[in-house]
Structures are given as C-alpha cells and as structure tokens.
Design a protein around this motif. Structure first.
Motif, short mmCIF file in Angstrom:
data_model
loop_
_atom_site.label_atom_id
_atom_site.label_comp_id
_atom_site.label_asym_id
_atom_site.label_seq_id
_atom_site.Cartn_x
_atom_site.Cartn_y
_atom_site.Cartn_z
N VAL A 133 5.32 -4.05 -13.40
CA VAL A 133 5.17 -5.36 -14.04
C VAL A 133 6.25 -5.56 -15.09
CG1 VAL A 133 3.68 -6.79 -15.48
CG2 VAL A 133 2.70 -5.52 -13.57
N ALA A 169 8.20 -8.06 -12.75
CA ALA A 169 7.36 -9.25 -12.63
C ALA A 169 7.92 -10.45 -13.38
CB ALA A 169 5.94 -8.95 -13.12
N CYS A 193 -0.61 -9.40 -17.95
CA CYS A 193 -1.20 -8.85 -16.73
C CYS A 193 -2.61 -8.38 -17.04
CB CYS A 193 -0.36 -7.72 -16.15
SG CYS A 193 -0.38 -6.20 -17.10
N GLY A 222 2.36 -13.99 -8.14
CA GLY A 222 2.14 -12.71 -8.82
C GLY A 222 1.99 -11.57 -7.84
#
Length: 391
Positions: free
Chosen positions: A306, A310, A315, A371
């Motif tokens: 992440v 990301a 998150c 996502g």
C-alpha cells in the motif's frame, strides 16, 4: 577398539575349537549332527560377521569343509544318506555371503561369491557319492543363489532408504531457505519502504520545515533499529551450532512479532503517510506462534505494498477470529495496480507460500470499486478451538 578386536579373535578361536570338538569327539556321528552343531557354532561369529565379514567367511568355509572332510566315510547306504546331510553346514557360508552382498562393495561381493562357490563345488564334487552328487550340487547352488538374492534385496532397500533420507534433508534445507527468504523479505521490504519514504520527506522539508524533517529522521532511526533487531534474531536462529551463545543472545532479543503488534505496525505505517484503521472481530485469543507470525507478516507485506504502490493515504486492516479459521484482510482505496507484489517483487508470492504452509487460502487483487484487497484465511488447529484461551 582393542577390546572389540580381542573379542572377535576370541570368538573366532572358540568357533574353530568347537567345530574340532564336534568332529573329534563324535567322529562316527551322523552328518546331520555335525552340520547342525557347526551351524549353531556360527552364532559365536555374529560380531565377526558384522565387523570382519571376510574373516567370518574364511572361518565358516574352513568349518563347513572340515565337517564334510574329516569324519570317516560310512559304507552303509543309510549311513551314506545321513552323511550327505553334512553338506548342510555350508548354509553358514551362504548366510555370510548374503551379509557380504548386502553390505560390502560390488568387487568384494563378486570375490566372496566366487570363492564360496568354488570351494563348495570342489568339496561337493570330491565327497558326494553316486546320485547324491547332482542333488548336493543343485541344492548348494540354489542356497548360494538364494542368499545372494536376499543380500541384493537388503542392499537395494538400504540404498533406497539412504536416498530417501538425502532427499528429505535436501527438501528440509530448501524449505528452511524459503522460510528465511520470506522472513527477510517481509521484514526488510517493509522497513526499507518506510525508510525510503521518510528520507524523501526529510530531504524535501529539511530547509523549510526542520521539525518535520527531524520527525522523519527519528522514524528512520526507529525503523532501522527494529530492522536490525529482526536481522540479529534471524542470524541467531541460523547459528544453532553454538547453543550456549545463541541461547544467551535470544534471551536478549525481542520475541517474534504477533497479531498483538498490529497497532505498533499501524503506527509505523502512519509515519510513512498511510493511516491504518485496524478492526478486530470475534473472540480474540492466543493462537499458535507460527500462525500469528504468518498473519502478522501478511499484514506487514500488504501494508508495504500500500505504501509503495497504492498512492493513497488510508487503508483498512481487518482481523476476524472465527471458530474454524482466522481471516486477515487488508483493503485500500488506491490505484489497485494488478502488478502489486507480483511483477516487481516477491510480496504476493511470499504471502501465498506462508498461507500454503498453513493449509490456508489467499486472494489478492484489485477491487471492482477501486483499490486493492488482500484476504488470507488460515485454518485454526483443532487443539485451539474458539473459547480455548488461557485461563
């Protein structure tokens, strides 16, 4: 070693003396008695056969030949039949030959079989009478072949067991190398990712916002110390030979991470710019160490991805303590790149290996709404059912 050698020599001498006593004490006894007596006398050579099989072969050949040659030749037909049973004493030779075939090199085996066959053939040819010549020859040959075949089977079985043990050792070494590789990857990749981001932040704001730069440097120092501690713990585990030193070092090191350390992991990730929301459901309880470590490492690797890929500042981590399985979920609302951890590294591969070792299931991929989502389901052992927490 000297005591063993002396014992072997004593047993060999006793065998020779016992065979001579059998032959000279009852020279006109039946061949069956002489053969059975010599076969029982071979029990004295058990240690000699195991340590010096060629010496044992020479002794048994001499003893069996003496049982056939030394007694007087009877003239009566019935006594002649009984006398032919003396050739049974060569069964002791066949037993030793079988042991040599099972345990010694092929060259030694061929030599032992050739000598035993030659001696038996000469003795049977010289001392068999009439029709018993062919019968004794066939029986002697079949007994020698049978002992050789049994020895070959035992030899192949032993070699197969050795090959299996070597394969098990190789597989254990490979599995341990993979475990160490996963452990180092999960630990170092997360820490280096945090350090890289914090170093970039410090470099950009060091002139304009020195306080934030100092905070970033403190985060780098903390993360580096934790990584160094983890590396030392792994290296200590690899140096099991020095047990005393390793035990002393392990006592001074922190224990392996577990699910109870998720809040600290979330705080470290937040320092890198990604806020982590941790949600725990179900009846929280103590689980086996390998399962807790695997769950923690999966969350750690997912958070590393992440932070790196990301492109989001938030998150969510979910841990569900079910009755039959532990579910770990990491969800972000970032770009959801499909290559996360697979095309550019070993993150997803390491997760799948960890889950596979625990007979669990892993799903990792982009979400339809955007996502990325990682879900690991790890079965709980039967010895740790729901509600089995320590009392």
């Amino acid at each position: 070693m000297r005591r063993t050698t002396l014992t072997d020599w004593v047993c060999g001498v006793l065998y020779v003396l016992l065979v001579l006593v059998l032959l000279t004490g009852a020279p006109r006894a039946g061949g069956v008695l002489h053969a059975v007596g010599s076969l029982l006398a071979v029990s004295l050579l058990a240690g000699v056969v195991r340590r010096r099989p060629l010496t044992a072969l020479a002794l048994t050949l001499a003893g069996a030949t003496a049982v056939v040659v030394l007694p007087h030749h009877p003239s009566n037909a019935v006594l002649t039949l009984a006398y032919q049973a003396a050739f049974l004493s060569f069964l002791a030779v066949d037993l030793v030959v079988g042991y040599i075939v099972a345990t010694r090199t092929r060259r030694v085996c061929v030599a032992a079989v050739a000598v035993a066959f030659t001696v038996q053939l000469l003795v049977i040819g010289a001392f068999s009478h009439g029709d018993y010549l062919i019968l004794n020859g066939v029986i002697g040959l079949l007994a020698l072949v049978a002992s050789g075949m049994v020895g070959l089977l035992l030899r192949e079985r032993r070699e197969h067991e050795v090959a299996l043990r070597a394969q098990e050792v190789a597989e254990a070494v490979t599995a341990e190398r993979l475990r160490i590789a996963r452990e180092l990857h999960d630990m170092i990749a997360h820490s280096i990712g945090i350090v890289t981001i914090q170093a970039g932040v410090a470099g950009r704001v060091i002139d304009t916002q020195p306080d934030e730069a100092r905070e970033a440097l403190r985060a780098i120092e903390t993360t580096s110390r934790q990584t160094l501690s983890g590396l030392r713990r792994t290296l200590v585990a690899l140096r099991q030979a020095d047990l005393a030193t390793a035990a002393g070092e392990r006592e001074a090191l922190a224990p392996a991470p577990c699910l109870g350390d998720l809040e600290r992991l979330a705080a470290t990730t937040a320092d890198a710019g990604v806020r982590v929301e941790v949600r725990i459901s179900g009846e929280q309880r103590t689980l086996p160490g390998d399962l807790e470590l695997a769950a923690y490492r999966i969350v750690q690797e997912a958070l590393t991805n992440v932070v790196r890929h990301a492109g989001t500042g938030h998150c969510r981590v979910g841990v569900d303590y079910g009755d039959e399985e532990l579910t770990v979920e990491v969800v972000d609302d970032g770009c959801g790149a499909a290559e996360t951890g697979s095309g550019h590294g070993f993150g997803i591969i390491g997760m799948r290996e960890r889950v596979g070792l625990l007979r669990g299931r892993l799903s990792a991929g982009p979400r339809p709404e955007g996502g990325f989502r990682v879900v690991a389901r790890l079965p709980l052992p039967e010895t740790a059912p729901a509600g089995a927490e320590a009392r």
